[in-house]
Design a protein around this motif. Sequence first.
Motif, PDB file in Angstrom:
ATOM      1  N   MET A  43      25.327   8.686  -2.342  1.00 42.52           N
ATOM      2  CA  MET A  43      25.241   9.984  -1.683  1.00 42.52           C
ATOM      3  C   MET A  43      24.439  10.946  -2.556  1.00 42.52           C
ATOM      4  N   LYS A  44      23.472  11.587  -1.963  1.00 43.15           N
ATOM      5  CA  LYS A  44      22.639  12.523  -2.714  1.00 43.15           C
ATOM      6  C   LYS A  44      23.323  13.886  -2.774  1.00 43.15           C
ATOM      7  N   THR A  45      23.388  14.429  -3.971  1.00 49.23           N
ATOM      8  CA  THR A  45      23.977  15.747  -4.152  1.00 49.23           C
ATOM      9  C   THR A  45      23.094  16.549  -5.097  1.00 49.23           C
ATOM     10  N   SER A  46      23.108  17.850  -4.953  1.00 49.99           N
ATOM     11  CA  SER A  46      22.285  18.683  -5.827  1.00 49.99           C
ATOM     12  C   SER A  46      22.992  18.966  -7.145  1.00 49.99           C
ATOM     13  N   LYS A  47      24.242  18.525  -7.274  1.00 55.35           N
ATOM     14  CA  LYS A  47      24.997  18.849  -8.480  1.00 55.35           C
ATOM     15  C   LYS A  47      25.358  17.587  -9.259  1.00 55.35           C
ATOM     16  N   CYS A  48      24.327  16.905  -9.753  1.00 52.74           N
ATOM     17  CA  CYS A  48      24.517  15.726 -10.594  1.00 52.74           C
ATOM     18  C   CYS A  48      24.222  16.103 -12.040  1.00 52.74           C
ATOM     19  N   TYR A  57      27.931  11.874 -14.614  1.00 51.52           N
ATOM     20  CA  TYR A  57      27.505  10.530 -15.002  1.00 51.52           C
ATOM     21  C   TYR A  57      27.364  10.499 -16.517  1.00 51.52           C
ATOM     22  N   ASP A  58      27.559   9.317 -17.097  1.00 48.83           N
ATOM     23  CA  ASP A  58      27.348   9.164 -18.536  1.00 48.83           C
ATOM     24  C   ASP A  58      26.983   7.711 -18.827  1.00 48.83           C
ATOM     25  N   LEU A  59      26.518   7.470 -20.024  1.00 51.55           N
ATOM     26  CA  LEU A  59      26.172   6.113 -20.430  1.00 51.55           C
ATOM     27  C   LEU A  59      26.444   5.966 -21.904  1.00 51.55           C
ATOM     28  N   ASP A  60      26.595   4.723 -22.354  1.00 50.97           N
ATOM     29  CA  ASP A  60      26.731   4.442 -23.772  1.00 50.97           C
ATOM     30  C   ASP A  60      25.374   4.004 -24.298  1.00 50.97           C
ATOM     31  N   LEU A  61      24.831   4.747 -25.248  1.00 47.26           N
ATOM     32  CA  LEU A  61      23.599   4.348 -25.918  1.00 47.26           C
ATOM     33  C   LEU A  61      23.946   3.228 -26.893  1.00 47.26           C
ATOM     34  N   GLN A 109      16.552   3.960 -22.728  1.00 43.88           N
ATOM     35  CA  GLN A 109      17.821   3.604 -22.076  1.00 43.88           C
ATOM     36  C   GLN A 109      18.236   4.704 -21.100  1.00 43.88           C
ATOM     37  N   VAL A 110      18.015   5.961 -21.489  1.00 40.26           N
ATOM     38  CA  VAL A 110      18.323   7.087 -20.593  1.00 40.26           C
ATOM     39  C   VAL A 110      17.427   7.017 -19.359  1.00 40.26           C
ATOM     40  N   ALA A 111      16.126   6.799 -19.582  1.00 39.88           N
ATOM     41  CA  ALA A 111      15.175   6.717 -18.472  1.00 39.88           C
ATOM     42  C   ALA A 111      15.552   5.588 -17.511  1.00 39.88           C
ATOM     43  N   ASP A 112      15.899   4.420 -18.073  1.00 39.26           N
ATOM     44  CA  ASP A 112      16.286   3.275 -17.240  1.00 39.26           C
ATOM     45  C   ASP A 112      17.542   3.593 -16.444  1.00 39.26           C
ATOM     46  N   TYR A 113      18.516   4.238 -17.093  1.00 37.16           N
ATOM     47  CA  TYR A 113      19.762   4.598 -16.410  1.00 37.16           C
ATOM     48  C   TYR A 113      19.486   5.551 -15.247  1.00 37.16           C
ATOM     49  N   VAL A 114      18.662   6.554 -15.486  1.00 39.80           N
ATOM     50  CA  VAL A 114      18.331   7.526 -14.432  1.00 39.80           C
ATOM     51  C   VAL A 114      17.644   6.817 -13.266  1.00 39.80           C
ATOM     52  N   ASN A 115      16.692   5.955 -13.575  1.00 42.73           N
ATOM     53  CA  ASN A 115      15.954   5.256 -12.511  1.00 42.73           C
ATOM     54  C   ASN A 115      16.834   4.308 -11.716  1.00 42.73           C
ATOM     55  N   GLU A 116      17.826   3.712 -12.380  1.00 49.60           N
ATOM     56  CA  GLU A 116      18.722   2.768 -11.704  1.00 49.60           C
ATOM     57  C   GLU A 116      19.831   3.470 -10.925  1.00 49.60           C
ATOM     58  N   THR A 117      20.176   4.696 -11.339  1.00 53.73           N
ATOM     59  CA  THR A 117      21.367   5.364 -10.803  1.00 53.73           C
ATOM     60  C   THR A 117      21.054   6.373  -9.707  1.00 53.73           C
ATOM     61  N   PHE A 118      19.904   7.024  -9.806  1.00 50.65           N
ATOM     62  CA  PHE A 118      19.589   8.120  -8.897  1.00 50.65           C
ATOM     63  C   PHE A 118      18.385   7.796  -8.028  1.00 50.65           C
TER      64      PHE A 118
END
Length: 195
Positions: free
Chosen positions: A1-6, A35-39, A54-63
């Motif tokens: 679900m897309k939200t403006s408050k991520c 959202y969060d991730l472990d570096l 890793q942050v870039a990959d997480y963003v691309n995979e999650t959003f």
Amino acid sequence: MKTSKCVLLVHGLNDTRAIFQTMAPSLIKLGWSVYDLDLLPSNGELPLDKLAQQVADYVNETFAPDQKLSVIGFSMGGIVSRYYIQRLGGIERVKNFITIASPHQGTWVAHLFDTPGCVQMRPYSAFLQDLEQDVEMLERINFTSIWTPYDLMIVPANSSELPVGKNIPLHVLRHDWMVTDQGCLKVVAEALGDG
């Protein structure tokens, strides 16, 4: 679900996402999807630019590709996030960027360790000087740096300040208390605005 408050939370050196156990519920109560991730690894063995990937990959995979998000980086996580924003295309995705007790100008404490990530966090490191060259890029987004003059991990403490955005000092007695301090959480909420 897309939200403006991520909002994405990025932890610091020798930490995990667990450092945000107070902040995350606080933001959820305000209506944010957190959202969060472990570096991995977070001990400085990996260069900060690799952690930023890793942050870039997480963003691309999650959003979704058109999803805008807010990013909060604590300590080293602020520098990792800044590299993502300035060098890996994050400037096009991020609308609010908040760093908490991050060594934007480096910290002399990093001289105690010879790992690649710590070397990059030393004052005047090539890594930080590279980011400084186009720091004005951060004026394109809502940037806030929150720091404490009592910080013994970020030395000098005002190394957390940048010549752009808002720089907000808080009287918190310890580096790691910043992410649980109620005053800091209030400033974070204000800096995020209503999304």
